[in-house]
Design a protein around this motif. Structure first.
Motif, PDB file in Angstrom:
ATOM      1  N   LEU A 135       5.101  -6.744  53.463  1.00 42.34           N
ATOM      2  CA  LEU A 135       3.668  -6.919  53.717  1.00 42.34           C
ATOM      3  C   LEU A 135       3.131  -8.188  53.061  1.00 42.34           C
ATOM      4  CD1 LEU A 135       2.445  -3.243  53.323  1.00 42.34           C
ATOM      5  CD2 LEU A 135       2.977  -4.492  55.407  1.00 42.34           C
ATOM      6  N   GLN A 136       4.010  -9.102  52.720  1.00 37.79           N
ATOM      7  CA  GLN A 136       3.579 -10.345  52.082  1.00 37.79           C
ATOM      8  C   GLN A 136       2.827 -11.246  53.050  1.00 37.79           C
ATOM      9  OE1 GLN A 136       3.666 -10.151  48.964  1.00 37.79           O
ATOM     10  NE2 GLN A 136       5.147  -8.512  48.836  1.00 37.79           N
ATOM     11  N   HIS A 137       2.865 -10.929  54.350  1.00 41.68           N
ATOM     12  CA  HIS A 137       2.123 -11.714  55.335  1.00 41.68           C
ATOM     13  C   HIS A 137       0.629 -11.390  55.339  1.00 41.68           C
ATOM     14  CE1 HIS A 137       5.785 -13.339  57.064  1.00 41.68           C
ATOM     15  NE2 HIS A 137       6.281 -12.128  57.109  1.00 41.68           N
ATOM     16  N   LEU A 138       0.239 -10.352  54.627  1.00 41.77           N
ATOM     17  CA  LEU A 138      -1.186 -10.015  54.539  1.00 41.77           C
ATOM     18  C   LEU A 138      -1.891 -11.064  53.686  1.00 41.77           C
ATOM     19  CD1 LEU A 138      -1.471  -6.167  53.917  1.00 41.77           C
ATOM     20  CD2 LEU A 138      -2.393  -7.450  55.824  1.00 41.77           C
ATOM     21  N   SER A 139      -2.802 -11.809  54.301  1.00 40.19           N
ATOM     22  CA  SER A 139      -3.520 -12.816  53.524  1.00 40.19           C
ATOM     23  C   SER A 139      -4.764 -12.228  52.865  1.00 40.19           C
ATOM     24  CB  SER A 139      -3.895 -14.014  54.408  1.00 40.19           C
ATOM     25  OG  SER A 139      -4.722 -13.602  55.461  1.00 40.19           O
ATOM     26  N   SER A 140      -5.261 -11.124  53.403  1.00 43.57           N
ATOM     27  CA  SER A 140      -6.393 -10.432  52.778  1.00 43.57           C
ATOM     28  C   SER A 140      -6.155  -8.931  52.899  1.00 43.57           C
ATOM     29  CB  SER A 140      -7.712 -10.818  53.447  1.00 43.57           C
ATOM     30  OG  SER A 140      -7.716 -10.412  54.801  1.00 43.57           O
ATOM     31  N   SER A 141      -6.611  -8.199  51.923  1.00 42.59           N
ATOM     32  CA  SER A 141      -6.393  -6.761  51.921  1.00 42.59           C
ATOM     33  C   SER A 141      -7.580  -6.043  52.554  1.00 42.59           C
ATOM     34  CB  SER A 141      -6.169  -6.265  50.499  1.00 42.59           C
ATOM     35  OG  SER A 141      -7.297  -6.569  49.717  1.00 42.59           O
ATOM     36  N   PRO A 142      -7.325  -4.890  53.174  1.00 39.41           N
ATOM     37  CA  PRO A 142      -8.430  -4.087  53.722  1.00 39.41           C
ATOM     38  C   PRO A 142      -9.241  -3.498  52.569  1.00 39.41           C
ATOM     39  CG  PRO A 142      -6.291  -3.074  54.204  1.00 39.41           C
ATOM     40  CD  PRO A 142      -6.024  -4.329  53.466  1.00 39.41           C
ATOM     41  N   ASP A 189       8.466  -6.559  63.557  1.00 41.22           N
ATOM     42  CA  ASP A 189       7.106  -6.177  63.942  1.00 41.22           C
ATOM     43  C   ASP A 189       6.102  -6.343  62.800  1.00 41.22           C
ATOM     44  OD1 ASP A 189       8.059  -5.394  66.460  1.00 41.22           O
ATOM     45  OD2 ASP A 189       8.502  -3.365  65.745  1.00 41.22           O
ATOM     46  N   LEU A 190       6.580  -6.548  61.586  1.00 43.14           N
ATOM     47  CA  LEU A 190       5.700  -6.539  60.417  1.00 43.14           C
ATOM     48  C   LEU A 190       4.697  -7.684  60.390  1.00 43.14           C
ATOM     49  CD1 LEU A 190       8.179  -5.263  57.734  1.00 43.14           C
ATOM     50  CD2 LEU A 190       6.144  -4.108  58.558  1.00 43.14           C
ATOM     51  N   LYS A 191       5.073  -8.866  60.828  1.00 46.15           N
ATOM     52  CA  LYS A 191       4.137  -9.995  60.823  1.00 46.15           C
ATOM     53  C   LYS A 191       2.962  -9.723  61.765  1.00 46.15           C
ATOM     54  CE  LYS A 191       4.047 -14.983  60.760  1.00 46.15           C
ATOM     55  NZ  LYS A 191       4.827 -16.209  60.811  1.00 46.15           N
ATOM     56  N   VAL A 192       3.250  -9.166  62.928  1.00 44.63           N
ATOM     57  CA  VAL A 192       2.200  -8.813  63.883  1.00 44.63           C
ATOM     58  C   VAL A 192       1.330  -7.695  63.310  1.00 44.63           C
ATOM     59  CG1 VAL A 192       1.754  -7.877  66.191  1.00 44.63           C
ATOM     60  CG2 VAL A 192       3.579  -9.544  65.861  1.00 44.63           C
ATOM     61  N   LEU A 193       1.973  -6.726  62.656  1.00 48.96           N
ATOM     62  CA  LEU A 193       1.222  -5.636  62.045  1.00 48.96           C
ATOM     63  C   LEU A 193       0.261  -6.162  60.983  1.00 48.96           C
ATOM     64  CD1 LEU A 193       0.684  -2.603  61.567  1.00 48.96           C
ATOM     65  CD2 LEU A 193       2.508  -2.692  59.864  1.00 48.96           C
ATOM     66  N   CYS A 194       0.733  -7.055  60.128  1.00 50.81           N
ATOM     67  CA  CYS A 194      -0.124  -7.628  59.075  1.00 50.81           C
ATOM     68  C   CYS A 194      -1.328  -8.338  59.689  1.00 50.81           C
ATOM     69  CB  CYS A 194       0.677  -8.579  58.195  1.00 50.81           C
ATOM     70  SG  CYS A 194       1.846  -7.748  57.105  1.00 50.81           S
ATOM     71  N   SER A 195      -1.114  -9.066  60.741  1.00 51.12           N
ATOM     72  CA  SER A 195      -2.207  -9.756  61.415  1.00 51.12           C
ATOM     73  C   SER A 195      -3.227  -8.754  61.966  1.00 51.12           C
ATOM     74  CB  SER A 195      -1.646 -10.625  62.546  1.00 51.12           C
ATOM     75  OG  SER A 195      -2.674 -11.219  63.274  1.00 51.12           O
ATOM     76  N   SER A 196      -2.744  -7.653  62.510  1.00 50.59           N
ATOM     77  CA  SER A 196      -3.639  -6.622  63.042  1.00 50.59           C
ATOM     78  C   SER A 196      -4.419  -5.930  61.931  1.00 50.59           C
ATOM     79  CB  SER A 196      -2.833  -5.586  63.830  1.00 50.59           C
ATOM     80  OG  SER A 196      -2.214  -6.187  64.940  1.00 50.59           O
ATOM     81  N   ILE A 197      -3.751  -5.634  60.826  1.00 54.15           N
ATOM     82  CA  ILE A 197      -4.403  -4.961  59.696  1.00 54.15           C
ATOM     83  C   ILE A 197      -5.568  -5.796  59.174  1.00 54.15           C
ATOM     84  CG2 ILE A 197      -4.082  -4.262  57.279  1.00 54.15           C
ATOM     85  CD1 ILE A 197      -1.237  -3.395  58.075  1.00 54.15           C
ATOM     86  N   GLU A 198      -5.389  -7.101  59.114  1.00 53.11           N
ATOM     87  CA  GLU A 198      -6.443  -7.983  58.608  1.00 53.11           C
ATOM     88  C   GLU A 198      -7.705  -7.928  59.469  1.00 53.11           C
ATOM     89  OE1 GLU A 198      -4.554 -11.767  58.388  1.00 53.11           O
ATOM     90  OE2 GLU A 198      -3.499 -11.265  56.540  1.00 53.11           O
TER      91      GLU A 198
END
Length: 122
Positions: free
Chosen positions: A35-42, A5-14
């Motif tokens: 969380l390495q899938h986060l391309s930008s941080s909040p 679920d983490l890749k989908v979560l990272c996409s949602s967080i962005e």
């Protein structure tokens, strides 16, 4: 949180531009939070709680300049997390539990601080 679920979560967080608090807990103590899938941080994130194994400290953490509170539990990192955390300008509350598996950790000012270990982790 399951690993798949983490890749989908990272996409949602962005997409959450006004996110100010985030808590992620793995299903098991040894469950990996990737969380390495986060391309930008909040950018407005003020509180972050991560409970689970981290293979590495998420690369977005050094850019979280609004972070005030950070809690890491069960991370079992191989590298000293304070190398990155010391540069967070607004961090006033830091909780670390079973975060580092090394023998020593560096404190503020680059002075080495020996840690007492229980079960191989600080």
């Amino acid at each position: 949180m399951r690993k798949e679920d983490l890749k989908v979560l990272c996409s949602s967080i962005e997409k959450l531009s006004k996110l100010c608090a985030l808590s992620i807990t793995s299903v098991e103590e040894d469950g990996i939070i990737d969380l390495q899938h986060l391309s930008s941080s909040p950018l407005l994130l003020q509180r972050l709680y991560l409970q689970g194994r981290l293979e590495t400290l998420p690369h977005c953490i050094p850019s979280l300049h609004s972070i005030v509170m950070l809690r890491l539990k069960w991370s079992r990192l191989k590298d000293d997390p304070l190398v990155f955390l010391q540069y967070l300008p607004n961090l006033v509350h830091l909780e670390l539990s079973q975060v580092f598996e090394g023998d020593s950790i560096f404190g503020a000012g680059g002075q080495q601080v020996d840690i007492m270990q229980d079960g191989g982790a600080c």
